[in-house]
Design an enzyme around this catalytic site. Structure first.
Site, mmCIF file in Angstrom:
data_model
loop_
_atom_site.group_PDB
_atom_site.id
_atom_site.type_symbol
_atom_site.label_atom_id
_atom_site.label_comp_id
_atom_site.label_asym_id
_atom_site.label_seq_id
_atom_site.Cartn_x
_atom_site.Cartn_y
_atom_site.Cartn_z
ATOM 1 N N LYS A 214 28.263 3.370 6.103
ATOM 2 C CA LYS A 214 26.974 3.179 5.418
ATOM 3 C C LYS A 214 26.806 4.128 4.236
ATOM 4 O O LYS A 214 26.471 3.709 3.130
ATOM 5 C CB LYS A 214 25.819 3.386 6.405
ATOM 6 C CG LYS A 214 25.760 2.415 7.559
ATOM 7 C CD LYS A 214 24.534 2.645 8.412
ATOM 8 C CE LYS A 214 24.543 3.957 9.171
ATOM 9 N NZ LYS A 214 25.620 4.039 10.172
ATOM 10 N N ASN B 25 18.654 6.985 4.829
ATOM 11 C CA ASN B 25 19.261 7.897 5.785
ATOM 12 C C ASN B 25 20.004 9.028 5.078
ATOM 13 O O ASN B 25 20.554 9.910 5.725
ATOM 14 C CB ASN B 25 20.225 7.110 6.686
ATOM 15 C CG ASN B 25 20.292 7.666 8.086
ATOM 16 O OD1 ASN B 25 19.336 8.238 8.584
ATOM 17 N ND2 ASN B 25 21.435 7.510 8.730
ATOM 18 N N HIS C 25 25.521 4.255 19.989
ATOM 19 C CA HIS C 25 24.117 4.534 20.301
ATOM 20 C C HIS C 25 23.565 3.605 21.381
ATOM 21 O O HIS C 25 22.366 3.293 21.381
ATOM 22 C CB HIS C 25 23.240 4.405 19.043
ATOM 23 C CG HIS C 25 23.706 5.237 17.901
ATOM 24 N ND1 HIS C 25 23.857 6.610 17.983
ATOM 25 C CD2 HIS C 25 24.074 4.911 16.637
ATOM 26 C CE1 HIS C 25 24.279 7.075 16.821
ATOM 27 N NE2 HIS C 25 24.431 6.077 15.994
#
Length: 468
Positions: free
Chosen positions: A123, A146, A193
């Site tokens: 990302k 982010n 996650h």
């Protein structure tokens, strides 16, 4: 209808990099703000004092209780949906937003459109490549979300932008129900996650939220069918297109690679017959396969925004990757030493291992529940040797014994930070001229180091000692 903040009681869940600015912005909009936080350490007390000086209420050590009268919760992205605070909010009919949702709601009417990126890996690099390409096209932009500039700062500050390159995590997307990007990309999907999301299905669904309401293009990875499935399931604006990227020769409506050239068969006239050259593979730094895929995804989003081909080339040439992302440290005695400490899960490490032909692999750390059989089986033929460090190294050692029994393995029974120097020395002993000693741990770093940056720095120092 826009949300009216004046006089509303808003609870901000969590201090830190998103909670403090959110509390300040909401207070400035006239909301009655209460901040709740699980911890009460020295840093939290300092942040609380700063907010309380503004007239904001802060409750430390009590992040589970819903304050009376709460009409909206704005949460830090990492807070799990299963927290009692959110259960209570659901029972009381109180909406929960993340910092991304708040930023989206606070955009001005003439706000810059968002080109958004998510995925298990790649990302940050992709968003930075995208921002570099957009800048090369003369556009006012920033890498936000982010990374880089805070989204709240980007949408409420004085700086004017033509377009924003936005990195979004699965956590952020979970709490951003209203987000509607100009165009968006899901780079890849692999288990990660899952303790937060609860299942792979829930994780994928949160990633897929990035496509909801896209206006121009939903960019997916041809090699990862799960990303295309998310496009098929998305509710998008009429006329929005599915655009694939591939390391192979592209079909119509795709970007890909032909004879060392990145080409576009999506944003060209008569795409069934024509293709546009964008850049050479050598323009991508580093030209590892997974990084070429990142470049293609960035190019697809830029082209969806109307950026010319020359700007794709110039932006990729100008891009410099962050440290610890498949970074060449040095050559010592004909052996290359490469730092990919950012490879903290098996999916990232698989891509890293695929970039080299003969590898002495330094791996290990905190496995976070991962298994390593598929990773080792796929890389076995490339491994000259392996040096294992960290708390969960036995899991990798056992996978090597099952799937690569002929590969010599050095198991370092220590988890102190000095273990990295010994690991590099052992890797040097196993390596031959032409090999690559690759730090791609496939694990988190916190058993031995503060973060992956410190781990990568330790590797680089150890390599420099070899060459001294």
């Amino acid at each position: 209808m826009p949300f009216e903040f004046q006089g509303k009681h808003v609870t901000v869940a969590g201090l830190g990099v998103s909670g403090v600015p959110a509390a300040k912005v909401l207070h400035g909009l006239g909301a009655r703000v209460t901040v709740v936080n699980d911890g009460a350490d020295e840093r939290a007390r300092a942040q609380a004092a700063e907010l309380e000086a503004l007239g904001i209420t802060v409750r430390l050590g009590d992040g589970d209780t819903l304050p009376d009268g709460t009409e909206l919760i704005v949460t830090a992205p990492g807070w799990k949906p299963t927290k009692p605070l959110f259960t209570a909010a659901g029972q009381a009919g109180v909406p929960v937003w993340g910092d991304v949702e708040l930023a989206w709601r606070l955009r001005r009417p003439d706000a810059a459109p968002w080109l958004a990126v998510t995925g298990t890996n790649g990302k940050t690099t992709t968003v930075q490549m995208l921002a570099s390409i957009l800048k090369a096209a003369g556009l006012r932009t920033a890498a936000v979300g982010n990374i880089g500039v805070s989204l709240l700062d980007a949408v409420t500050g004085d700086e004017e932008y033509d377009v924003l390159a936005v990195e979004l995590s699965s956590y952020q997307l979970h709490w951003a129900p209203s987000l509607r990007a100009h165009s968006a990309a899901v780079l890849n999907l692999a288990p990660d996650h899952l303790d937060w999301h609860g299942s792979m299905e829930a994780y994928a669904a949160d990633k897929g939220r990035i496509y909801e309401g896209n206006h121009i293009a939903c960019v997916y990875n041809v090699a990862d069918k799960a990303t295309e499935d998310l496009v098929r399931e998305a509710d998008v604006e009429e006329g929005c297109r599915a655009i694939g990227f591939t390391l192979g020769s592209p079909a119509p409506s795709q970007l890909g690679v032909v004879d060392g050239i990145l080409v576009d068969r999506a944003f060209v006239e008569n795409r069934h017959k024509n293709a546009q050259e964008l850049a050479e593979v050598s323009d991508v730094n580093p030209p590892a396969p997974h990084n070429i895929a990142n470049a293609l995804a960035a190019a697809a989003l830029a082209r969806a925004f109307g950026v010319p081909a020359a700007a794709v080339r110039d932006g990729l040439r100008a891009f410099t990757p962050d440290a610890h992302r498949i970074a060449h440290v040095a050559d010592v005695d004909g052996v290359a030493y490469v730092d990919d400490s950012k490879a903290t899960n098996t999916h990232a490490t698989e891509a890293s291992l695929a970039a080299y032909e003969s590898i002495v692999w330094i791996a290990g750390g905190l496995a976070k529940g991962a298994t390593f059989d598929e990773l080792v089986a796929g890389a076995a033929k490339r491994l000259r040797g392996a040096v294992l460090i960290g708390a969960d190294r036995a899991l990798i050692r056992e996978a090597l014994a099952r799937h690569a029994p002929e590969v010599p393995v050095v198991d370092l029974d220590r988890t102190d930070t000095g273990a990295m120097l010994q690991a590099v020395q052992e890797a040097r002993r196993l390596a031959r001229p032409g090999d690559t000693v690759l730090l791609a741990p496939a694990c988190a770093s916190m058993d031995m180091f503060t973060n992956y940056n410190q781990r990568g720095d330790a590797f680089a120092r150890a390599v420099r000692e070899l060459g001294a």
